[in-house]
Design an enzyme around this catalytic site. Structure first.
Site, PDB file in Angstrom:
ATOM      1  N   ASN A   1     -10.571  -2.481  -6.553  1.00 22.46           N
ATOM      2  CA  ASN A   1      -9.701  -1.515  -7.239  1.00 22.46           C
ATOM      3  C   ASN A   1     -10.219  -1.081  -8.605  1.00 22.46           C
ATOM      4  OD1 ASN A   1      -6.553  -2.858  -5.932  1.00 22.46           O
ATOM      5  ND2 ASN A   1      -7.861  -1.221  -5.152  1.00 22.46           N
TER       6      ASN A   1
ATOM      7  N   ASP B   1       0.825  -1.202   0.000  1.00 22.46           N
ATOM      8  CA  ASP B   1       0.000   0.000   0.000  1.00 22.46           C
ATOM      9  C   ASP B   1       0.865   1.260   0.000  1.00 22.46           C
ATOM     10  OD1 ASP B   1      -2.361   1.363  -0.008  1.00 22.46           O
ATOM     11  OD2 ASP B   1      -2.777   1.126   2.128  1.00 22.46           O
TER      12      ASP B   1
END
Length: 260
Positions: A84, A36
């Site tokens: 996503n 991340d």
């Protein structure tokens, strides 16, 4: 001393150097990583978000090799979640091209290190070009016997669990098993990570960027894993940072709900 790996940290020139040891007999066999912070890394440098994803690709190579050198047997990387797709079209398109760039650049080195590429996620829903690239990587490394490097692409753990539940329900309905046959082992065998066998459940989960949540990643498999969260953005995550995570892991006592 033969089972200890030493690395040195020098944070400032005027400070004394401290040696920290990693116990080579207590290396996590399976490390899962939520990679991340790529976008925030880029924003901090006034770069487009895709620049962060490109830099993060190089980090994948570095950390995979570092883990392999330590004796880690499996590493699972959260590359693209089922959520996503909600990101801007330009960013999603770039992310779908990254596997081709990654394997096109690093496959010779992965082969040299005898790494085996695997996939989890709903691969059939990926663009055809992306799907072909990742399936070719799996095929090209299928006979390798080194560290298993698994990419979670279009992956979501809740969807995975639902699919495993449906698979077991179908077997009950068909009379192949009874409801009483359903246990932890039977359920785990229906999960997408079942190919890892005894390594299916990660020993250590690392998340970068300062976020402290699982984000629908390996919810079943991470039930008894050790978690390590760091504020470092993924493109900046170094081999030394991996060592720190493993040292933290080695300092914990895993009881699996018991007291022994």
């Amino acid at each position: 001393m033969g089972n200890m790996l030493f690395w040195k940290k020098q944070s400032k020139p005027q400070e004394t150097t401290e040696s920290v040891s990693i116990d080579r007999e207590n290396i996590p066999q399976h490390i899962a990583v939520i990679m991340d912070g790529n976008g925030r890394w880029a924003k901090k440098r006034n770069l487009p978000r895709i620049a962060g994803h490109k830099e993060g690709m190089s980090t994948v190579k570095r950390i995979a090799i570092a883990a392999d050198e330590l004796g880690v047997k499996a590493m699972t990387l959260y590359a693209f979640s089922t959520e996503n797709w909600k990101r801007p079209t330009e960013e999603v398109s770039f992310l779908m091209k990254l596997p081709g760039d990654f394997f096109g650049t690093f496959m010779p080195e992965l082969q040299e290190r005898n790494m085996k590429i695997q996939l989890i996620g709903f691969i059939d829903e990926l663009p055809e070009s992306t799907k072909q690239v990742v399936l070719k990587a799996v095929e090209d490394t299928k006979n390798n016997t080194g560290m298993v490097l698994t990419f979670a692409l279009n992956y979501g753990s809740r969807a995975e669990i639902i699919e495993a539940t449906k698979a077991l329900a179908n077997e009950v309905q068909a009379g192949e098993i009874s409801v009483e046959d359903i246990n932890d082992e039977a359920f785990a065998n229906k999960l997408q990570t079942s190919f890892l066998g005894d390594l299916q459940d990660p020993d250590l989960m690392i998340r970068t960027s300062g976020e402290v949540r699982l984000s629908n990643f390996l919810l079943w498999q991470l039930a008894y894993s050790e978690y390590y969260f760091t504020d470092i953005f993924w493109p900046d995550f170094s081999e030394e940072d991996l060592h720190k995570a493993i040292l933290t892991y080695q300092g914990r006592h895993r009881r699996y709900g018991g007291l022994a």
